[in-house]
Enzyme design. Structure first.
Site, PDB file in Angstrom:
ATOM      1  N   LYS A 241     -12.343  -6.006   6.260  1.00 52.62           N
ATOM      2  CA  LYS A 241     -12.537  -7.301   5.596  1.00 52.62           C
ATOM      3  C   LYS A 241     -13.352  -8.251   6.455  1.00 52.62           C
ATOM      4  O   LYS A 241     -14.068  -9.085   5.954  1.00 52.62           O
ATOM      5  CB  LYS A 241     -11.198  -7.935   5.241  1.00 52.62           C
ATOM      6  CG  LYS A 241     -10.406  -8.346   6.470  1.00 52.62           C
ATOM      7  CD  LYS A 241      -9.121  -9.032   6.132  1.00 52.62           C
ATOM      8  CE  LYS A 241      -8.317  -9.141   7.414  1.00 52.62           C
ATOM      9  NZ  LYS A 241      -7.109  -8.398   7.437  1.00 52.62           N
TER      10      LYS A 241
ATOM     11  N   LYS B 258     -11.212  -9.943  19.849  1.00 51.42           N
ATOM     12  CA  LYS B 258     -11.198 -11.089  18.928  1.00 51.42           C
ATOM     13  C   LYS B 258     -11.569 -12.380  19.641  1.00 51.42           C
ATOM     14  O   LYS B 258     -12.259 -13.224  19.068  1.00 51.42           O
ATOM     15  CB  LYS B 258      -9.813 -11.236  18.275  1.00 51.42           C
ATOM     16  CG  LYS B 258      -9.527 -10.165  17.234  1.00 51.42           C
ATOM     17  CD  LYS B 258      -8.279 -10.489  16.426  1.00 51.42           C
ATOM     18  CE  LYS B 258      -8.038  -9.442  15.355  1.00 51.42           C
ATOM     19  NZ  LYS B 258      -6.753  -9.637  14.660  1.00 51.42           N
TER      20      LYS B 258
ATOM     21  N   LYS C  69     -16.025   1.266  10.173  1.00 51.34           N
ATOM     22  CA  LYS C  69     -14.904   1.306   9.241  1.00 51.34           C
ATOM     23  C   LYS C  69     -15.016   0.196   8.216  1.00 51.34           C
ATOM     24  O   LYS C  69     -15.581  -0.864   8.499  1.00 51.34           O
ATOM     25  CB  LYS C  69     -13.575   1.286  10.005  1.00 51.34           C
ATOM     26  CG  LYS C  69     -13.001  -0.050  10.319  1.00 51.34           C
ATOM     27  CD  LYS C  69     -11.558   0.078  10.843  1.00 51.34           C
ATOM     28  CE  LYS C  69     -10.935  -1.310  10.813  1.00 51.34           C
ATOM     29  NZ  LYS C  69      -9.515  -1.395  10.848  1.00 51.34           N
TER      30      LYS C  69
HETATM   31  P1  ADP Z   1      -9.179  -5.063   8.472  1.00 55.03           P
HETATM   32  O1  ADP Z   1      -9.544  -3.996   9.460  1.00 55.03           O
HETATM   33  O2  ADP Z   1      -9.965  -5.004   7.228  1.00 55.03           O
HETATM   34  O3  ADP Z   1      -9.129  -6.430   9.114  1.00 55.03           O
HETATM   35  P2  ADP Z   1      -6.366  -4.978   8.808  1.00 55.03           P
HETATM   36  O4  ADP Z   1      -6.610  -4.926  10.263  1.00 55.03           O
HETATM   37  O5  ADP Z   1      -5.687  -6.184   8.235  1.00 55.03           O
HETATM   38  O6  ADP Z   1      -7.714  -4.743   8.015  1.00 55.03           O
HETATM   39  O7  ADP Z   1      -5.584  -3.681   8.413  1.00 55.03           O
HETATM   40  C1  ADP Z   1      -4.400  -3.617   7.683  1.00 55.03           C
HETATM   41  C2  ADP Z   1      -4.005  -2.161   7.620  1.00 55.03           C
HETATM   42  O8  ADP Z   1      -4.994  -1.392   6.940  1.00 55.03           O
HETATM   43  C3  ADP Z   1      -3.849  -1.515   8.996  1.00 55.03           C
HETATM   44  O9  ADP Z   1      -2.734  -0.653   8.982  1.00 55.03           O
HETATM   45  C4  ADP Z   1      -5.116  -0.723   9.179  1.00 55.03           C
HETATM   46  O10 ADP Z   1      -4.945   0.406  10.009  1.00 55.03           O
HETATM   47  C5  ADP Z   1      -5.468  -0.321   7.754  1.00 55.03           C
HETATM   48  N1  ADP Z   1      -6.911  -0.190   7.586  1.00 55.03           N
HETATM   49  C6  ADP Z   1      -7.804  -1.206   7.668  1.00 55.03           C
HETATM   50  N2  ADP Z   1      -9.056  -0.767   7.447  1.00 55.03           N
HETATM   51  C7  ADP Z   1      -8.962   0.570   7.227  1.00 55.03           C
HETATM   52  C8  ADP Z   1      -9.913   1.611   6.936  1.00 55.03           C
HETATM   53  N3  ADP Z   1     -11.217   1.348   6.821  1.00 55.03           N
HETATM   54  N4  ADP Z   1      -9.464   2.875   6.759  1.00 55.03           N
HETATM   55  C9  ADP Z   1      -8.153   3.147   6.869  1.00 55.03           C
HETATM   56  N5  ADP Z   1      -7.213   2.235   7.137  1.00 55.03           N
HETATM   57  C10 ADP Z   1      -7.590   0.954   7.316  1.00 55.03           C
HETATM   58 NA    NA Z   2      -8.303  -5.077  11.819  1.00 49.93          NA
END
Ligand code: ADP
Ligand code: NA
Length: 330
Positions: free
Chosen positions: A200, A114, A197
């Protein structure tokens, strides 16, 4: 407590959860309520580590809480709260910061990633100690288990190291949290870039399915998802990541096995699969949208639920912090 305790948090850093958050995390939190004494928090303190707009953050915090309720977090059975309403989180984080090595924190790969994106000079100290705050979240509640994805494993390891170090130095105070690996957790990939993956921060708008977006738009995104060359519907994430992702989503939302789906779509085309999947997704998402709207339409009631949650959380966190302060000589 008799049932094992679980803690998890989600950042209010988007206007809506996406399908990956739902299938990879939040939906499992709902299921865990049956077997665990669950604490779930919207981690707004974490959300200010990388710059934010106050008005947007306030709205996203409410929308996140509303979505958690809409998806099925039950505030009667579980403790649902907003992190900033429980002052013990930053209080314990400070203490833990003081037993965390600078080198140890510097090895956190998420910070490296990050901060590289933001430019190392611009990254905040808050971002640097983010995993220590996360350790405080977990240790305050004496959580036995923490549902973690692969990306959070290193942070949980740090939490365990800090718990161990504190217990050894000052006397047994913290329970040792175990990773809770949820079986059948679906990894959802980007609809336009199916080897990455769904995320957001990294996905393009058409690669992301948001829980709160227009159903017609969701259907359109699924219809225009990138599929693979060839026409056969087979599950092979290596050579057919696009179709495999669609099958994964389909299976996760319906409970039908992937093998069963592959059989059912033998001889049919990608268009058929996409059309049906769009219906499946919209059918799951629509009631979540309706309930989210319902919670957002009554802000006083939502605030009240969250205030009760914060009070329940504080009953536990203040007892832990009192013990910590006593141990360290305050
Ligand atoms: P992002 O990766 O979109 O920034 P976050 O890091 O805020 O999302 O993730 C919040 C939760 O959602 C975490 O527990 C993460 O493991 C899960 N998560 C995020 N993206 C995915 C995905 N593409 N598939 C499965 N789980 C996910
Ligand atoms: Na993330």
């Amino acid at each position: 407590h008799h049932r094992p305790r679980v803690l998890s948090g989600i950042q209010p850093t988007a206007d809506s959860f996406h399908l990956g958050n739902y299938l990879g995390a939040v939906r499992n939190w709902v299921a865990l309520q049956d077997s665990h004494d669950a604490f779930y928090c919207v981690v707004d303190l974490h959300a200010i580590t990388a710059g934010h707009e106050p008005k947007v953050l306030r709205q996203r915090t409410r929308v996140s809480a509303a979505q958690l309720l809409a998806i099925g977090i039950d505030p009667e059975r579980s403790t649902l709260f907003v992190q900033s309403q429980v002052p013990e989180h930053p209080q314990l984080a400070w203490v833990l910061n003081c037993i965390t090595g600078f080198g140890e924190a510097s090895r956190m790969t998420q910070f490296k990633d990050k901060s590289a994106k933001q430019g190392a000079e611009r990254a905040s100290v808050g971002l640097f100690t983010y995993p220590v705050l996360q350790a405080a979240d977990i240790l305050l509640y004496q959580a036995d288990a923490v549902p973690v994805g692969e990306d959070q494993r290193q942070h949980l390891e740090l939490t365990r190291d800090l718990a161990q170090r504190f217990n050894t130095t000052f006397g047994k105070t913290f329970a040792m949290p175990e990773p809770y690996i949820i079986k059948d957790t679906a990894k959802i990939t980007d609809l336009q870039d199916p080897t990455a993956k769904m995320s957001k921060s990294a996905s393009s708008p058409n690669g992301l399915i948001e829980l709160l977006e227009e159903p017609a738009r969701i259907a359109k995104k699924i219809r225009s998802a990138v599929t693979d060359t060839g026409r056969e519907i087979v599950y092979d994430p290596e050579t057919k990541p696009g179709v495999s992702n669609l099958l994964t989503i389909y299976s996760a939302l319906t409970g039908r096995s992937i093998d069963d789906l592959v059989l059912a779509y033998a001889g049919k085309g990608y268009g058929d699969l996409k059309k049906d999947l769009a219906e499946v997704v919209v059918e799951v998402i629509r009631p979540i949208q309706e309930r989210t709207r319902m919670y957002l339409e009554d802000p006083a009631q939502l605030d009240k639920l969250l205030a009760i949650g914060a009070e329940k959380a504080r009953a536990v966190s203040s007892a832990t912090l009192r013990r910590v302060y006593d141990r360290i000589g305050f």
